[in-house]
Design a protein around this motif. Sequence first.
Motif, PDB file in Angstrom:
ATOM      1  N   ARG A   1       0.808  -1.212   0.000  1.00  0.00           N
ATOM      2  CA  ARG A   1       0.000   0.000   0.000  1.00  0.00           C
ATOM      3  C   ARG A   1       0.845   1.268   0.000  1.00  0.00           C
ATOM      4  NH1 ARG A   1      -5.735   0.359   2.892  1.00  0.00           N
ATOM      5  NH2 ARG A   1      -6.106   2.593   2.747  1.00  0.00           N
ATOM      6  N   ALA A   2       2.037   1.216   0.636  1.00  0.00           N
ATOM      7  CA  ALA A   2       2.903   2.409   0.638  1.00  0.00           C
ATOM      8  C   ALA A   2       3.319   2.746  -0.802  1.00  0.00           C
ATOM      9  CB  ALA A   2       4.131   2.167   1.523  1.00  0.00           C
ATOM     10  N   THR A   3       3.641   1.712  -1.584  1.00  0.00           N
ATOM     11  CA  THR A   3       4.019   1.944  -2.981  1.00  0.00           C
ATOM     12  C   THR A   3       2.822   2.462  -3.774  1.00  0.00           C
ATOM     13  OG1 THR A   3       5.525   0.078  -2.790  1.00  0.00           O
ATOM     14  CG2 THR A   3       5.068   0.869  -5.022  1.00  0.00           C
ATOM     15  N   TRP A   4       1.679   1.827  -3.578  1.00  0.00           N
ATOM     16  CA  TRP A   4       0.480   2.276  -4.318  1.00  0.00           C
ATOM     17  C   TRP A   4       0.181   3.732  -3.990  1.00  0.00           C
ATOM     18  CZ3 TRP A   4      -2.838  -2.298  -2.075  1.00  0.00           C
ATOM     19  CH2 TRP A   4      -2.349  -3.503  -2.567  1.00  0.00           C
ATOM     20  N   THR A   5       0.333   4.098  -2.713  1.00  0.00           N
ATOM     21  CA  THR A   5       0.046   5.471  -2.297  1.00  0.00           C
ATOM     22  C   THR A   5       1.067   6.431  -2.899  1.00  0.00           C
ATOM     23  OG1 THR A   5      -0.971   4.679  -0.262  1.00  0.00           O
ATOM     24  CG2 THR A   5      -0.254   6.979  -0.284  1.00  0.00           C
TER      25      THR A   5
ATOM     26  N   LEU B   1       1.163  10.437  -9.501  1.00  0.00           N
ATOM     27  CA  LEU B   1       0.240  10.655 -10.622  1.00  0.00           C
ATOM     28  C   LEU B   1      -0.675  11.848 -10.359  1.00  0.00           C
ATOM     29  CD1 LEU B   1      -0.800   6.949 -11.325  1.00  0.00           C
ATOM     30  CD2 LEU B   1       0.676   8.383 -12.760  1.00  0.00           C
ATOM     31  N   ASN B   2      -1.197  11.906  -9.145  1.00  0.00           N
ATOM     32  CA  ASN B   2      -2.141  12.986  -8.839  1.00  0.00           C
ATOM     33  C   ASN B   2      -1.430  14.330  -8.777  1.00  0.00           C
ATOM     34  OD1 ASN B   2      -4.007  10.976  -8.731  1.00  0.00           O
ATOM     35  ND2 ASN B   2      -4.185  10.935  -6.498  1.00  0.00           N
ATOM     36  N   GLY B   3      -0.179  14.323  -8.267  1.00  0.00           N
ATOM     37  CA  GLY B   3       0.598  15.558  -8.227  1.00  0.00           C
ATOM     38  C   GLY B   3       0.864  16.088  -9.627  1.00  0.00           C
TER      39      GLY B   3
ATOM     40  N   ASN C   1      -7.948  10.523  -7.732  1.00  0.00           N
ATOM     41  CA  ASN C   1      -7.941  10.095  -9.144  1.00  0.00           C
ATOM     42  C   ASN C   1      -9.206   9.315  -9.495  1.00  0.00           C
ATOM     43  OD1 ASN C   1      -6.788   8.278  -7.367  1.00  0.00           O
ATOM     44  ND2 ASN C   1      -5.176   7.597  -8.776  1.00  0.00           N
ATOM     45  N   GLN C   2      -9.805   8.649  -8.496  1.00  0.00           N
ATOM     46  CA  GLN C   2     -11.096   7.996  -8.758  1.00  0.00           C
ATOM     47  C   GLN C   2     -12.179   9.042  -8.961  1.00  0.00           C
ATOM     48  OE1 GLN C   2     -11.191   5.491  -5.228  1.00  0.00           O
ATOM     49  NE2 GLN C   2     -10.504   3.715  -6.414  1.00  0.00           N
TER      50      GLN C   2
ATOM     51  N   LEU D   1     -13.124  -3.898 -12.776  1.00  0.00           N
ATOM     52  CA  LEU D   1     -11.739  -3.444 -12.882  1.00  0.00           C
ATOM     53  C   LEU D   1     -11.129  -3.381 -11.488  1.00  0.00           C
ATOM     54  CD1 LEU D   1      -9.674  -2.241 -14.952  1.00  0.00           C
ATOM     55  CD2 LEU D   1     -10.467   0.003 -14.213  1.00  0.00           C
ATOM     56  N   GLN D   2     -10.037  -4.150 -11.278  1.00  0.00           N
ATOM     57  CA  GLN D   2      -9.342  -4.085  -9.988  1.00  0.00           C
ATOM     58  C   GLN D   2      -8.569  -2.775  -9.907  1.00  0.00           C
ATOM     59  OE1 GLN D   2      -7.446  -7.909  -8.727  1.00  0.00           O
ATOM     60  NE2 GLN D   2      -7.673  -8.417 -10.893  1.00  0.00           N
ATOM     61  N   THR D   3      -8.522  -2.181  -8.711  1.00  0.00           N
ATOM     62  CA  THR D   3      -7.744  -0.963  -8.519  1.00  0.00           C
ATOM     63  C   THR D   3      -6.884  -1.092  -7.265  1.00  0.00           C
ATOM     64  OG1 THR D   3      -9.530   0.076  -7.240  1.00  0.00           O
ATOM     65  CG2 THR D   3      -9.484   0.533  -9.591  1.00  0.00           C
ATOM     66  N   VAL D   4      -5.682  -0.517  -7.312  1.00  0.00           N
ATOM     67  CA  VAL D   4      -4.875  -0.320  -6.105  1.00  0.00           C
ATOM     68  C   VAL D   4      -4.539   1.159  -6.020  1.00  0.00           C
ATOM     69  CG1 VAL D   4      -3.877  -2.635  -6.081  1.00  0.00           C
ATOM     70  CG2 VAL D   4      -2.686  -0.774  -7.281  1.00  0.00           C
ATOM     71  N   GLY D   5      -4.207   1.610  -4.814  1.00  0.00           N
ATOM     72  CA  GLY D   5      -3.865   3.016  -4.657  1.00  0.00           C
ATOM     73  C   GLY D   5      -3.945   3.394  -3.203  1.00  0.00           C
ATOM     74  N   SER D   6      -4.127   4.704  -2.978  1.00  0.00           N
ATOM     75  CA  SER D   6      -4.127   5.207  -1.606  1.00  0.00           C
ATOM     76  C   SER D   6      -5.280   4.626  -0.796  1.00  0.00           C
ATOM     77  CB  SER D   6      -4.222   6.736  -1.621  1.00  0.00           C
ATOM     78  OG  SER D   6      -5.395   7.140  -2.292  1.00  0.00           O
ATOM     79  N   LYS D   7      -6.297   4.082  -1.461  1.00  0.00           N
ATOM     80  CA  LYS D   7      -7.436   3.487  -0.749  1.00  0.00           C
ATOM     81  C   LYS D   7      -7.290   1.972  -0.651  1.00  0.00           C
ATOM     82  CE  LYS D   7      -9.550   7.295   0.044  1.00  0.00           C
ATOM     83  NZ  LYS D   7     -10.241   7.762   1.258  1.00  0.00           N
ATOM     84  N   GLY D   8      -6.084   1.451  -0.953  1.00  0.00           N
ATOM     85  CA  GLY D   8      -5.882   0.017  -0.830  1.00  0.00           C
ATOM     86  C   GLY D   8      -6.253  -0.713  -2.112  1.00  0.00           C
ATOM     87  N   TYR D   9      -6.696  -1.943  -1.964  1.00  0.00           N
ATOM     88  CA  TYR D   9      -6.982  -2.838  -3.088  1.00  0.00           C
ATOM     89  C   TYR D   9      -8.487  -3.046  -3.168  1.00  0.00           C
ATOM     90  CZ  TYR D   9      -7.071  -7.360  -5.598  1.00  0.00           C
ATOM     91  OH  TYR D   9      -7.335  -8.384  -6.460  1.00  0.00           O
ATOM     92  N   ASP D  10      -9.075  -2.553  -4.255  1.00  0.00           N
ATOM     93  CA  ASP D  10     -10.522  -2.687  -4.415  1.00  0.00           C
ATOM     94  C   ASP D  10     -10.827  -2.638  -5.913  1.00  0.00           C
ATOM     95  OD1 ASP D  10     -13.283  -2.845  -3.737  1.00  0.00           O
ATOM     96  OD2 ASP D  10     -12.874  -1.799  -1.874  1.00  0.00           O
TER      97      ASP D  10
END
Length: 221
Positions: A3-7, A13-15, A44-45, A204-213
């Motif tokens: 999750r640290a990497t995804w965040t 990306l968001n920056g 980004n979502q 669609l699977q997503t990872v990011g600051s909100k985890g894996y969903d």
Amino acid sequence: MDRATWTAVDNYLNGLLLPNDEVLEGVLADSSGAGLPPISIAPNQGMLLQLLARSKGAEAILEIGTLGGYSAIWLARSLPPGGRLTTIELEPERAHIAHQNLERAGLAEKVEIRVGNAARELPRLIDEGAGPFDLIFIDADKPQYTDYFRYALALSAPGTVIVADNVVRGGEVVNPESEDATVQGVRSFLAAVAEEPRVTAMGLQTVGSKGYDGFLLAVVN
Ligand code: DHB
Ligand code: MG
């Protein structure tokens, strides 16, 4: 990969790609300060929803599950003059916070917050002759997703885009024995979408600051 990497990647990306937005940052800070759980969609979502709505030229948007109004702001910003977002929230305190946040974003006139259980508010909307909506975002209590999907279809027209949040739940969605009611709710919902000939859909699977969903995306045929 964690999750640290995804965040970190989300932040990168968001920056780069998303505008700095003090209103949305303030909305998140105040929602957190008011005790709302940190379960809003990621920035980004939010932009994904906004871009979907824009690319569709959506003039009427329906959201099921307002929370503090964060996703409503992303969506309502896509609306043309005269466009409207209807959003349904069960908890009056959350609806109150959402209203303040939408006012702060200058969007209160474009947004109607309906307070109540969506399983009751959606049939009311149908009775009132509301819709068809161009885009419908389902992001409320997962055990009722299948019902929300059926009401969403009744409020749709060919071309309506239906998006549902949280369809992967950290991967637990593949476990048919899961004792988590949210997972079983999502599994029933996905089965209902799969059996529904009136939509074309994908997950669609997503990872990011909100985890894996993940998101479910469907278009009404
Ligand atoms: C939960 C709900 C959500 O809509 C979400 O995006 C994440 C978590 C929850 O109820 O736990
Ligand atoms: Mg969600």
